[in-house]
Structures are given as structure tokens and as C-alpha cells.
Design an enzyme around this catalytic site. Structure first.
Site, PDB file in Angstrom:
ATOM      1  N   LYS A  13      60.569  38.068  43.663  1.00 26.87           N
ATOM      2  CA  LYS A  13      60.874  39.424  43.167  1.00 26.87           C
ATOM      3  C   LYS A  13      60.809  40.454  44.300  1.00 26.87           C
ATOM      4  CE  LYS A  13      57.359  39.483  40.287  1.00 26.87           C
ATOM      5  NZ  LYS A  13      56.747  38.138  40.474  1.00 26.87           N
ATOM      6  N   ARG A  88      53.987  43.593  32.927  1.00 25.29           N
ATOM      7  CA  ARG A  88      53.524  42.207  32.962  1.00 25.29           C
ATOM      8  C   ARG A  88      52.946  41.790  31.621  1.00 25.29           C
ATOM      9  NH1 ARG A  88      52.734  41.756  38.882  1.00 25.29           N
ATOM     10  NH2 ARG A  88      52.022  39.682  39.423  1.00 25.29           N
ATOM     11  N   ARG A 127      52.991  31.242  52.338  1.00 24.92           N
ATOM     12  CA  ARG A 127      53.331  32.644  52.639  1.00 24.92           C
ATOM     13  C   ARG A 127      52.315  33.272  53.589  1.00 24.92           C
ATOM     14  NH1 ARG A 127      54.586  36.725  47.790  1.00 24.92           N
ATOM     15  NH2 ARG A 127      52.417  36.374  47.215  1.00 24.92           N
ATOM     16  N   ARG A 159      47.288  36.068  51.980  1.00 25.63           N
ATOM     17  CA  ARG A 159      46.707  36.837  50.875  1.00 25.63           C
ATOM     18  C   ARG A 159      45.642  35.993  50.172  1.00 25.63           C
ATOM     19  NH1 ARG A 159      51.665  39.375  47.448  1.00 25.63           N
ATOM     20  NH2 ARG A 159      50.272  38.787  45.741  1.00 25.63           N
ATOM     21  N   ARG A 170      46.975  32.391  38.633  1.00 21.38           N
ATOM     22  CA  ARG A 170      48.060  33.368  38.459  1.00 21.38           C
ATOM     23  C   ARG A 170      49.160  32.804  37.567  1.00 21.38           C
ATOM     24  NH1 ARG A 170      49.575  34.659  44.386  1.00 21.38           N
ATOM     25  NH2 ARG A 170      50.995  36.231  43.568  1.00 21.38           N
TER      26      ARG A 170
HETATM   27  P1  AMP Z   1      52.078  40.810  42.808  1.00 20.24           P
HETATM   28  O1  AMP Z   1      52.101  41.335  44.206  1.00 20.24           O
HETATM   29  O2  AMP Z   1      53.116  41.426  41.931  1.00 20.24           O
HETATM   30  O3  AMP Z   1      52.059  39.307  42.752  1.00 20.24           O
HETATM   31  O4  AMP Z   1      50.677  41.304  42.172  1.00 20.24           O
HETATM   32  C1  AMP Z   1      49.439  40.895  42.729  1.00 20.24           C
HETATM   33  C2  AMP Z   1      48.315  41.155  41.757  1.00 20.24           C
HETATM   34  O5  AMP Z   1      48.257  42.550  41.430  1.00 20.24           O
HETATM   35  C3  AMP Z   1      48.410  40.462  40.404  1.00 20.24           C
HETATM   36  O6  AMP Z   1      47.933  39.127  40.453  1.00 20.24           O
HETATM   37  C4  AMP Z   1      47.521  41.355  39.549  1.00 20.24           C
HETATM   38  O7  AMP Z   1      46.146  41.126  39.819  1.00 20.24           O
HETATM   39  C5  AMP Z   1      47.860  42.737  40.072  1.00 20.24           C
HETATM   40  N1  AMP Z   1      49.002  43.364  39.354  1.00 20.24           N
HETATM   41  C6  AMP Z   1      50.234  43.663  39.878  1.00 20.24           C
HETATM   42  N2  AMP Z   1      51.019  44.228  38.946  1.00 20.24           N
HETATM   43  C7  AMP Z   1      50.286  44.290  37.810  1.00 20.24           C
HETATM   44  C8  AMP Z   1      50.557  44.720  36.494  1.00 20.24           C
HETATM   45  N3  AMP Z   1      51.766  45.221  36.143  1.00 20.24           N
HETATM   46  N4  AMP Z   1      49.559  44.633  35.571  1.00 20.24           N
HETATM   47  C9  AMP Z   1      48.350  44.139  35.892  1.00 20.24           C
HETATM   48  N5  AMP Z   1      48.036  43.690  37.115  1.00 20.24           N
HETATM   49  C10 AMP Z   1      48.997  43.744  38.073  1.00 20.24           C
END
Ligand code: AMP
Length: 215
Positions: A13, A88, A127, A159, A170
Site C-alpha cells: 500500500k 482498518r 524490509r 522495523r 499483524r
Molecule cells: P502500517 O505502517 O500501516 O503497517 O501501520 C503500522 C502500525 O500502526 C499498525 O500495526 C498499527 O499498530 C498502527 N496503525 C496504523 N494505522 C492504524 C489504524 N488505522 N488504526 C489503528 N492502528 C493503526
């Protein structure tokens, strides 16, 4: 265009959002990135956010809804946006619909990046991310020259949530909380599915085609 990018961890994404916003000149709003910036400090809020991020759990809906509402109130979103990683949960999707309707807006489309889990796990576990600019590399598919960021020279790191046990968590969270959004947006006639099992350029071409945009 007002777009949401939906997909399991590792679906690409973020990579696709960066490419698309360069073309259509709208802001890229990544909630993951917003949270990673906030976690940097030494405040109770930073520590709380770090706890969610490092364990692969979702930040509570009310906090996310408030943060995104505030971000969408900024003037740069008037011509559209790409929301990457939000909503989400169904509750977040409802809050987004409410915020948009208050602004007299609706979503144009929700792009669902679909791919096999084993491909996503391989992408995530290899990554490496730049600590300065957030650019992503992959030890096998896109190895950085000299082990530093090719865009800004920054240090690369893995990360915390790209470690195997957190990746597993996740995916579970995605299945439990986010996967329902596929049906939710299908029923609203907004969902566009893109097969994300290919390299970034091929997935980008598929996405442009699906959105009816020229290459
Ligand atoms: P991402 O970079 O989109 O994979 O997000 C990394 C982490 O941020 C996720 O595993 C969640 O802990 C948190 N996170 C990101 N977006 C959201 C969201 N819309 N709602 C809740 N937690 C989020």
C-alpha cells in the site's frame, strides 16, 4: 480523487501510494507513518503509541478517528487524498464516512491490494526502512547500495513490527479486524481489487488501469 488503500501487511500500500500521489498530486496520508513520527518522543503518549506499534496491535479507534479527522481538515486535502492504512476497522470506516459527509464529500474508490500471505511475509521480513526519510528497501528484491538510503544517505533499520512473531500478530489482527472492510466497501460499490502479487511497477500499472487512469 479521494482514495483509500486497503490490504494486509506487506501488500505494498505504502509503495503504491507514494507512486500514485506523485502522479495525481494529492497528499499521501499514512496513519502508520503518522504514528511512527509520534512515537519518537519521550511523552506518555509516545510510549503508549510505541506499545501498540511494537506489538502489532491497533491503536484504539477513537484516537485514530480524531487524528484522521484533524488531518482531513487541513486545506491540502481539498483536491483529494490517498489514505493508506486507514480505515482498518468497520468503526473507523463509519467515522470516515461521517467526516467526509460533513465536508460534503464521498470516497471515489477503495483499492484493495490482494496477495498471498507467504509473499507478504517474505516482503515484510526482508524490509529495511530509512530512519530519516522512511524510504523502504528489501534485502533481496531491492537491496540498498552500501547499506544506506540511496535517497538521503540515512541509516537503514528493521522495523520492530517486521520481526517474525509480530508479523504473525499483524496478520491475525488484519483477519480479525480489517478483512471485514472488503465486504463493507464491496456492498457500497466502492471496492476495486488489484492483484498485488507482482513487482511494484507491474502492480502500479494494474492499479492505474483499475482506476481508469492513463499510464
Ligand atoms: P502500517 O505502517 O500501516 O503497517 O501501520 C503500522 C502500525 O500502526 C499498525 O500495526 C498499527 O499498530 C498502527 N496503525 C496504523 N494505522 C492504524 C489504524 N488505522 N488504526 C489503528 N492502528 C493503526
Amino acid at each position: 480523487m479521494r482514495l483509500v488503500f486497503l490490504g494486509a501487511p506487506g501488500a505494498g500500500k505504502g509503495t503504491q501510494a507514494v507512486k500514485l500521489v506523485r502522479k495525481i498530486a494529492v497528499p499521501h496520508i499514512s496513519t502508520g507513518e503518522m504514528l511512527r513520527e509520534l512515537r519518537g518522543g519521550d511523552s506518555p503518549l509516545s510510549r503508549e503509541i510505541a506499545g501498540y506499534l511494537d506489538s502489532g496491535q491497533l491503536v484504539p479507534d477513537d484516537k485514530m478517528n480524531e487524528a484522521v479527522r484533524a488531518r482531513l481538515a487541513k486545506g491540502d486535502t481539498a483536491g483529494g487524498f490517498v489514505l493508506d492504512g486507514y480505515p482498518r476497522t468497520v468503526a473507523q470506516a463509519q467515522a470516515l464516512a461521517q467526516t467526509l459527509s460533513e465536508n460534503g464529500q464521498t470516497l471515489d474508490a477503495v483499492v484493495f491490494f490482494n496477495l498471498h500471505r507467504h509473499v507478504a511475509v517474505e516482503r515484510l521480513s526482508g524490509r529495511r526502512t530509512c530512519e530519516s526519510c522512511g524510504a523502504n528497501y528489501h534485502v533481496k528484491f531491492n537491496p540498498p547500495k552500501n547499506n544506506t538510503c540511496e535517497q538521503c544517505g540515512g541509516e537503514l533499520f528493521q522495523r520492530e513490527d517486521d520481526r517474525p512473531e509480530i508479523i504473525k500478530r499483524r496478520f491475525e489482527v488484519f483477519q480479525e479486524k480489517t478483512a471485514d472492510l472488503v465486504d463493507y466497501y464491496t456492498n457500497k460499490g466502492k471496492l476495486i481489487e488489484v492483484d498485488a502479487t507482482a513487482g511494484p511497477q507491474e502492480v502500479y500499472s494494474r492499479m492505474l488501469k483499475a482506476l481508469g487512469l492513463s499510464a
